[in-house]
Write an enzyme that holds these catalytic residues in place. Structure first.
Site, PDB file in Angstrom:
ATOM      1  CB  CYS A 148      -0.959  -0.039   1.185  1.00 45.74           C
ATOM      2  SG  CYS A 148      -2.433   0.987   0.976  1.00 45.74           S
TER       3      CYS A 148
ATOM      4  CG  HIS B 133      -3.215  -4.233   3.228  1.00 49.58           C
ATOM      5  ND1 HIS B 133      -2.169  -3.677   3.932  1.00 49.58           N
ATOM      6  CD2 HIS B 133      -3.858  -3.194   2.621  1.00 49.58           C
ATOM      7  CE1 HIS B 133      -2.180  -2.355   3.767  1.00 49.58           C
ATOM      8  NE2 HIS B 133      -3.195  -2.042   2.984  1.00 49.58           N
TER       9      HIS B 133
ATOM     10  CD  GLU C 160      -0.602  -6.915   5.189  1.00 55.26           C
ATOM     11  OE1 GLU C 160      -0.970  -5.736   5.119  1.00 55.26           O
ATOM     12  OE2 GLU C 160       0.044  -7.494   4.285  1.00 55.26           O
TER      13      GLU C 160
END
Length: 252
Positions: free
Chosen positions: A118, A220, A222
């Site tokens: 990002c 993302h 994660e």
């Protein structure tokens, strides 16, 4: 030996009865947990309050870690890519920009892998001479809603992945991803190529063309691998590259 993966810290400020403001250097827990799950050893590196300390800190940091993750955060100061701030840009943190640009330069010189997510991908692109959309909704015609309103662990749009990319070998031709940004890559920096795009043409991922040292994603993983294990392979691949460079350096 498991590679040491540095996570560049953000800063939050909150009111406190003890200190005004109470300033805390942080990295989101999801990054720590994902690095551990993927086989790395996470360590958080803060940027200094006084930038005169940055060169010595960066030299020592880079000597310690095997790979660098630059996570999300505030907007990159547009003066860093030759523009003045537009009416819809959000908050910036110039000290963090300055530190991370110098950190990226030193990490590249040490030939250690970097992974930007990002805002992290934005600063990587700017470090390579690229530019950004300061605000997609006002600057890119017919853009998707990239700043999703639902919770950040849910995917909201698809991306198409280039067949000649490392990413394609990990997760295939398409992915369903989350989207928590209002800025994005506009012009890619030197030595970078787009490897993933949204349906509106927005660059969602890039990598370096001459080596395997630079990798950036707009989404993302994660937040997604708990329900989509393929997303964890992205971190596993980055950590494997960090381990390979660690081994190669040790053999010299």
């Amino acid at each position: 030996m498991r590679p040491l993966i540095a996570i560049a810290a953000d800063v939050i400020e909150d009111t406190s009865v003890f200190t005004k403001p109470n300033t805390v250097d942080i990295a989101p827990t999801m990054f720590k947990d994902t690095v551990i799950e993927a086989g790395g050893v996470p360590v958080i590196i803060p940027f200094p309050t006084h930038m005169r300390e940055a060169p010595g800190l960066i030299e020592r940091f880079v000597s310690l870690f095997d790979g660098l993750i630059i996570p999300g955060g505030p907007n990159v100061d547009p003066t860093r890519y030759g523009e003045q701030p537009g009416p819809f840009i959000g908050a910036a943190m110039p000290r963090r920009d300055a530190f991370e640009l110098a950190l990226i330069k030193a990490t590249r010189a040490a030939r250690k892998p970097m992974f930007g997510l990002c805002r992290g991908s934005h600063i990587l692109n700017v470090a390579c001479g690229g530019s950004l959309y300061q605000d997609l909704a006002s600057q890119k015609q017919d853009s998707l809603r990239h700043l999703q309103r639902t919770s950040g662990e849910y995917p909201t749009h698809h991306v198409t992945i280039a067949r000649d990319s490392r990413l394609f070998s990990l997760i295939g031709e398409t992915a369903y991803v989350n989207s928590r940004h209002h800025q994005a890559v506009r012009n890619l920096g030197r030595g970078l190529k787009a490897i993933a795009t949204a349906p509106d043409g927005t660059v969602e991922g890039f990598e370096s063309t001459d080596d395997d040292l630079i990798f950036g994603l707009q989404w993302h993983p994660e937040n997604l691998w708990q329900d989509d294990p393929a997303e964890l392979s992205i971190y596993q691949d980055f950590i494997a590259r960090a381990a390979a460079h660690q081994e190669a350096a040790g053999a010299l």
